[in-house]
Design an enzyme around this catalytic site. Structure first.
Site, mmCIF file in Angstrom:
data_model
loop_
_atom_site.group_PDB
_atom_site.id
_atom_site.type_symbol
_atom_site.label_atom_id
_atom_site.label_comp_id
_atom_site.label_asym_id
_atom_site.label_seq_id
_atom_site.Cartn_x
_atom_site.Cartn_y
_atom_site.Cartn_z
ATOM 1 C CD GLU A 103 -3.228 0.521 0.415
ATOM 2 O OE1 GLU A 103 -2.717 1.145 -0.621
ATOM 3 O OE2 GLU A 103 -4.351 0.235 0.472
ATOM 4 C CG ASP A 104 -0.895 4.842 -1.870
ATOM 5 O OD1 ASP A 104 -1.465 3.789 -1.767
ATOM 6 O OD2 ASP A 104 -0.772 5.570 -2.437
ATOM 7 C CG ASP A 107 -5.926 8.817 4.935
ATOM 8 O OD1 ASP A 107 -5.840 9.523 6.351
ATOM 9 O OD2 ASP A 107 -6.162 9.484 4.565
ATOM 10 N NE ARG A 169 -3.208 8.178 -9.495
ATOM 11 C CZ ARG A 169 -3.654 7.941 -8.623
ATOM 12 N NH1 ARG A 169 -3.284 7.675 -7.663
ATOM 13 N NH2 ARG A 169 -4.915 7.626 -8.994
HETATM 14 C C1 PRP Z 1 -5.960 5.650 -1.371
HETATM 15 C C2 PRP Z 1 -4.552 4.840 -0.544
HETATM 16 C C3 PRP Z 1 -4.887 3.454 -0.043
HETATM 17 C C4 PRP Z 1 -5.734 4.019 0.294
HETATM 18 C C5 PRP Z 1 -5.889 4.449 2.013
HETATM 19 O O1 PRP Z 1 -6.249 4.482 -2.436
HETATM 20 O O2 PRP Z 1 -3.105 4.698 -2.446
HETATM 21 O O3 PRP Z 1 -5.540 2.580 -1.139
HETATM 22 O O4 PRP Z 1 -6.363 5.161 -0.407
HETATM 23 O O5 PRP Z 1 -6.946 5.062 3.422
HETATM 24 P P1 PRP Z 1 -7.737 4.036 3.878
HETATM 25 O O6 PRP Z 1 -6.875 4.056 4.647
HETATM 26 O O7 PRP Z 1 -8.031 5.598 4.235
HETATM 27 O O8 PRP Z 1 -8.229 3.248 3.019
HETATM 28 P P2 PRP Z 1 -7.220 5.977 -3.305
HETATM 29 O O9 PRP Z 1 -8.585 5.728 -2.209
HETATM 30 O O10 PRP Z 1 -7.226 8.163 -3.164
HETATM 31 O O11 PRP Z 1 -7.492 5.682 -4.911
HETATM 32 P P3 PRP Z 1 -5.909 5.746 -5.594
HETATM 33 O O12 PRP Z 1 -5.131 4.296 -4.827
HETATM 34 O O13 PRP Z 1 -6.275 5.485 -6.861
HETATM 35 O O14 PRP Z 1 -5.548 7.274 -6.016
#
Ligand code: PRP
Length: 179
Positions: A103-104, A107, A169
């Site tokens: 995961e990046d 949150d 990105r």
């Molecule tokens: C982001 C990130 C994680 C997630 C984390 O994805 O890549 O998958 O949110 O957030 P959380 O802990 O609140 O669940 P995003 O929905 O922004 O989509 P993307 O990766 O396609 O930009």
């Protein structure tokens, strides 16, 4: 020379490219120490993890399989619904594999929590999780990644895979975005 913020007044560098690269190498060493030299099935969560995944799998070395999960989260509003939808499933079974979910950012924790259960049901030999960024101040579900790169404050960050409206990105660093 391009200024550190790429000439964009909305962004401020939080974690430089050099710090990211050094930490990715350390994470790879920690992960290999724990999982060993055997095959690892890395599962990148699209889209945000694609750059971290690309750097991490090269730093891991040894036998590595690359899989991706498309995920759409519906918790962007003022109230969390906790609904995570799989838009693109794995191409191959992971039963019996030593898996690493990549995961990046963690949150609210809703995505990681959901995916741990989703993948655990596929009977991997083991399932570890790594997140480049951890934002503990924003948790709605008590979940932690087994390996985490950087703990960051509760600010909106972009770059190194993370977007704002699909932009940013491609920045090689993590930056705080201020409107
Ligand atoms: C982001 C990130 C994680 C997630 C984390 O994805 O890549 O998958 O949110 O957030 P959380 O802990 O609140 O669940 P995003 O929905 O922004 O989509 P993307 O990766 O396609 O930009």
């Amino acid at each position: 020379m391009t200024p550190p913020n790429h000439g964009d007044a909305h962004i401020r560098v939080l974690i430089s490219e050099e710090r990211i690269q050094a930490r990715v190498a350390e994470l790879a060493r920690e992960i290999r120490e724990q999982i060993g030299d055997g095959p690892i099935t890395c599962i990148g969560v699209l889209k945000g993890s694609f750059i971290f995944m690309a750097d991490l799998v090269r730093a891991l070395g040894g036998p590595v399989r690359c899989e991706f999960l498309g995920v759409s989260s519906y918790h962007g509003g003022t109230r969390s619904t906790g609904v995570v939808r799989i838009t693109e499933d794995l191409r191959h079974p992971i039963e019996g594999h030593h898996c690493l979910l990549v995961e990046d950012i963690v949150d609210t924790g809703l995505t990681l929590d959901y995916l741990k259960h989703f993948l655990g049901a596929r009977k991997p030999a083991s399932l570890q999780t790594v997140a480049l960024l951890d934002k503990p101040g924003h948790r709605e579900v008590e979940v932690i990644a087994d390996f985490a790169g950087f703990t960051i404050p509760d600010e909106f960050v972009v770059g190194y895979g993370l977007d704002l409206g699909e932009l940013y990105r491609n920045l090689p660093f993590i930056a705080v975005y201020s409107p």
